[in-house]
Scaffold this motif. Structure first.
Motif, PDB file in Angstrom:
ATOM      1  N   SER A  21      -2.425 -12.140   3.340  1.00  0.00           N
ATOM      2  CA  SER A  21      -3.141 -11.149   4.128  1.00  0.00           C
ATOM      3  C   SER A  21      -3.103 -11.536   5.605  1.00  0.00           C
ATOM      4  O   SER A  21      -3.029 -12.708   5.965  1.00  0.00           O
ATOM      5  N   GLU A  45      -7.921  -3.011   3.007  1.00  0.00           N
ATOM      6  CA  GLU A  45      -7.610  -3.941   1.923  1.00  0.00           C
ATOM      7  C   GLU A  45      -7.715  -5.368   2.463  1.00  0.00           C
ATOM      8  O   GLU A  45      -6.918  -5.777   3.297  1.00  0.00           O
ATOM      9  N   ASN A  67      -6.949  -8.111   1.104  1.00  0.00           N
ATOM     10  CA  ASN A  67      -5.792  -8.931   0.752  1.00  0.00           C
ATOM     11  C   ASN A  67      -4.472  -8.325   1.213  1.00  0.00           C
ATOM     12  O   ASN A  67      -3.413  -8.821   0.851  1.00  0.00           O
ATOM     13  N   GLY A  68      -4.530  -7.265   2.021  1.00  0.00           N
ATOM     14  CA  GLY A  68      -3.314  -6.620   2.485  1.00  0.00           C
ATOM     15  C   GLY A  68      -2.766  -7.257   3.747  1.00  0.00           C
ATOM     16  O   GLY A  68      -3.451  -8.011   4.440  1.00  0.00           O
ATOM     17  N   HIS A  69      -1.500  -6.962   4.021  1.00  0.00           N
ATOM     18  CA  HIS A  69      -0.922  -7.366   5.306  1.00  0.00           C
ATOM     19  C   HIS A  69      -0.771  -6.106   6.151  1.00  0.00           C
ATOM     20  O   HIS A  69      -0.227  -5.110   5.686  1.00  0.00           O
ATOM     21  N   TYR A  70      -1.253  -6.165   7.365  1.00  0.00           N
ATOM     22  CA  TYR A  70      -1.187  -5.042   8.293  1.00  0.00           C
ATOM     23  C   TYR A  70      -0.297  -5.431   9.466  1.00  0.00           C
ATOM     24  O   TYR A  70      -0.581  -6.386  10.190  1.00  0.00           O
ATOM     25  N   ARG A 110       2.270   1.898  10.688  1.00  0.00           N
ATOM     26  CA  ARG A 110       1.984   0.731   9.871  1.00  0.00           C
ATOM     27  C   ARG A 110       3.298   0.224   9.299  1.00  0.00           C
ATOM     28  O   ARG A 110       3.928   0.898   8.474  1.00  0.00           O
ATOM     29  N   SER A 150       5.738  -3.134   7.706  1.00  0.00           N
ATOM     30  CA  SER A 150       5.634  -4.001   6.529  1.00  0.00           C
ATOM     31  C   SER A 150       5.851  -5.446   6.915  1.00  0.00           C
ATOM     32  O   SER A 150       6.278  -5.765   7.986  1.00  0.00           O
TER      33      SER A 150
END
Length: 118
Positions: A2, A96, A98-101, A116, A118
């Motif tokens: 994240s 989120e 645990n997400g990567h932004y 956004r 990846s």
């Protein structure tokens, strides 16, 4: 993993934008923007480390301010003062934990696009 990262691409010159000053803010419960940190882009137009990583990444609304006018002044372009784009504020939400932004900015002195990544 994240985290929050960014990338700035100079569309006028067709290359990464080095030495762009960035400020990061987060909205609090009263909708005030709270300053978190600043950074500069490296020769690849990226940050040397994520703006936020791991436990630093919290749910909520954030803003990155890209100081684009200062960057394009170093490029010796004939642009009237003040520049059309001095600062580009980009607001987005972390939904989120645990997400990567990844928030890339494609920019010229007269326009920009953000998405956004990846």
């Amino acid at each position: 993993m994240s985290g929050l990262s960014t990338h700035v691409l100079d569309l006028t010159h067709g290359k990464p934008a080095q030495n762009v000053h960035l400020d990061l803010y987060k909205k609090d419960e009263s909708s005030n923007l709270i300053y978190l940190k600043s950074s500069l882009t490296n020769k690849d137009g990226r940050l040397d480390s994520p703006f936020l990583s791991g436990e630093e990444l919290l749910l909520g609304e954030y803003e990155i301010v890209f100081h684009i006018g200062d960057y394009f002044r170093t490029k010796q372009l004939e642009i009237s003062e003040p520049h059309f784009l001095e600062k580009v504020p980009v607001r987005f939400c972390i939904t989120e934990i645990n997400g990567h932004y990844h928030v890339p900015l494609l920019v010229s002195p007269w326009g920009y696009q953000v998405y956004r990544g990846s």
